[in-house]
Design a protein around this motif. Structure first.
Motif, PDB file in Angstrom:
ATOM      1  N   ARG A   1       0.925  -1.217   0.034  1.00 16.59           N
ATOM      2  CA  ARG A   1       0.060   0.053   0.259  1.00 16.59           C
ATOM      3  C   ARG A   1       1.062   1.175  -0.135  1.00 16.59           C
ATOM      4  O   ARG A   1       1.817   1.359   0.765  1.00 16.59           O
ATOM      5  N   ASN A   2       0.502   2.113  -0.769  1.00 17.16           N
ATOM      6  CA  ASN A   2       1.295   3.297  -1.099  1.00 17.16           C
ATOM      7  C   ASN A   2       0.157   4.625  -1.280  1.00 17.16           C
ATOM      8  O   ASN A   2      -0.450   4.482  -2.491  1.00 17.16           O
ATOM      9  N   ARG A   3      -0.274   5.158  -0.417  1.00 18.70           N
ATOM     10  CA  ARG A   3      -1.218   6.071  -0.327  1.00 18.70           C
ATOM     11  C   ARG A   3      -1.048   7.085  -1.534  1.00 18.70           C
ATOM     12  O   ARG A   3      -1.851   7.762  -2.059  1.00 18.70           O
ATOM     13  N   THR A   4       0.083   7.343  -2.160  1.00 18.33           N
ATOM     14  CA  THR A   4       0.443   8.253  -3.100  1.00 18.33           C
ATOM     15  C   THR A   4       0.542   7.564  -4.397  1.00 18.33           C
ATOM     16  O   THR A   4       0.666   8.205  -5.601  1.00 18.33           O
ATOM     17  N   CYS A   5       0.028   6.447  -4.561  1.00 20.43           N
ATOM     18  CA  CYS A   5       0.140   5.579  -6.023  1.00 20.43           C
ATOM     19  C   CYS A   5      -0.849   6.099  -6.823  1.00 20.43           C
ATOM     20  O   CYS A   5      -2.016   5.948  -6.409  1.00 20.43           O
ATOM     21  N   ARG A   6      -0.621   6.607  -7.934  1.00 18.11           N
ATOM     22  CA  ARG A   6      -1.571   6.901  -8.773  1.00 18.11           C
ATOM     23  C   ARG A   6      -2.038   5.710  -9.773  1.00 18.11           C
ATOM     24  O   ARG A   6      -3.266   6.009 -10.186  1.00 18.11           O
ATOM     25  N   ALA A   7      -1.371   4.804  -9.824  1.00 16.24           N
ATOM     26  CA  ALA A   7      -1.906   3.575 -10.452  1.00 16.24           C
ATOM     27  C   ALA A   7      -3.154   2.903  -9.759  1.00 16.24           C
ATOM     28  O   ALA A   7      -3.999   2.205 -10.380  1.00 16.24           O
ATOM     29  N   CYS A   8      -2.955   2.587  -8.592  1.00 16.18           N
ATOM     30  CA  CYS A   8      -4.018   1.852  -7.776  1.00 16.18           C
ATOM     31  C   CYS A   8      -4.796   2.671  -6.919  1.00 16.18           C
ATOM     32  O   CYS A   8      -5.650   2.319  -6.203  1.00 16.18           O
ATOM     33  N   ASP A   9      -4.580   4.289  -6.661  1.00 18.38           N
ATOM     34  CA  ASP A   9      -5.478   4.992  -5.632  1.00 18.38           C
ATOM     35  C   ASP A   9      -5.062   4.576  -4.376  1.00 18.38           C
ATOM     36  O   ASP A   9      -5.915   4.844  -3.635  1.00 18.38           O
ATOM     37  N   GLY A  10      -3.765   3.915  -4.100  1.00 17.77           N
ATOM     38  CA  GLY A  10      -3.490   3.650  -2.604  1.00 17.77           C
ATOM     39  C   GLY A  10      -4.242   2.400  -2.071  1.00 17.77           C
ATOM     40  O   GLY A  10      -4.010   2.267  -1.011  1.00 17.77           O
ATOM     41  N   THR A  11      -4.679   1.780  -3.060  1.00 21.82           N
ATOM     42  CA  THR A  11      -5.388   0.268  -2.604  1.00 21.82           C
ATOM     43  C   THR A  11      -4.497  -0.799  -2.358  1.00 21.82           C
ATOM     44  O   THR A  11      -4.563  -1.682  -1.782  1.00 21.82           O
ATOM     45  N   GLY A  12      -3.368  -0.762  -3.141  1.00 20.12           N
ATOM     46  CA  GLY A  12      -2.642  -1.996  -3.697  1.00 20.12           C
ATOM     47  C   GLY A  12      -2.895  -2.914  -4.492  1.00 20.12           C
ATOM     48  O   GLY A  12      -2.345  -3.954  -4.739  1.00 20.12           O
ATOM     49  N   MET A  13      -4.096  -2.714  -5.089  1.00 19.98           N
ATOM     50  CA  MET A  13      -4.749  -3.835  -5.949  1.00 19.98           C
ATOM     51  C   MET A  13      -5.061  -3.102  -7.124  1.00 19.98           C
ATOM     52  O   MET A  13      -5.472  -2.095  -7.448  1.00 19.98           O
ATOM     53  N   ARG A  14      -4.926  -3.661  -8.404  1.00 11.01           N
ATOM     54  CA  ARG A  14      -5.343  -3.343  -9.816  1.00 11.01           C
ATOM     55  C   ARG A  14      -5.984  -4.294 -10.615  1.00 11.01           C
ATOM     56  O   ARG A  14      -5.557  -5.454 -10.545  1.00 11.01           O
ATOM     57  N   PRO A  15      -6.820  -3.800 -11.537  1.00 12.76           N
ATOM     58  CA  PRO A  15      -7.413  -4.863 -12.317  1.00 12.76           C
ATOM     59  C   PRO A  15      -6.177  -5.528 -13.388  1.00 12.76           C
ATOM     60  O   PRO A  15      -5.405  -4.679 -13.884  1.00 12.76           O
ATOM     61  N   ARG A  16      -6.343  -6.750 -13.713  1.00 12.78           N
ATOM     62  CA  ARG A  16      -5.242  -7.337 -14.691  1.00 12.78           C
ATOM     63  C   ARG A  16      -5.692  -6.877 -16.106  1.00 12.78           C
ATOM     64  O   ARG A  16      -6.778  -6.643 -16.265  1.00 12.78           O
TER      65      ARG A  16
END
Length: 72
Positions: free
Chosen positions: A39-54
């Motif tokens: 989890r990274n609250r500043t991540c723009r790729a996943c909005d801080g959730t730590g999960m992204r769609p495949r």
């Protein structure tokens, strides 16, 4: 050479169907940018959730929306 082509023709559909099944069973994967801690609250790729769609799931959703919008 013909053996390699025959092997590719036989294995490619199997690998594709396995990946499609994997995307249906588990459409969300870990974010590559947040991988060390999850989890990274500043991540723009996943909005801080730590999960992204495949990628396969994103393609499925895109084509499903395209079909839905085209048949209205």
């Amino acid at each position: 050479m013909a053996t390699a082509i025959a092997l590719l023709v036989l294995c490619l559909p199997i690998v594709t169907l396995c990946y499609v099944g994997f995307c249906v069973v588990s459409p969300w994967g870990r974010c590559r940018r947040c991988r060390p801690d999850g989890r990274n609250r500043t991540c723009r790729a996943c909005d801080g959730t730590g999960m992204r769609p495949r990628i396969g799931w994103q393609l499925y959703v895109h084509f499903r929306r395209l079909h839905r919008d085209g048949t209205r």
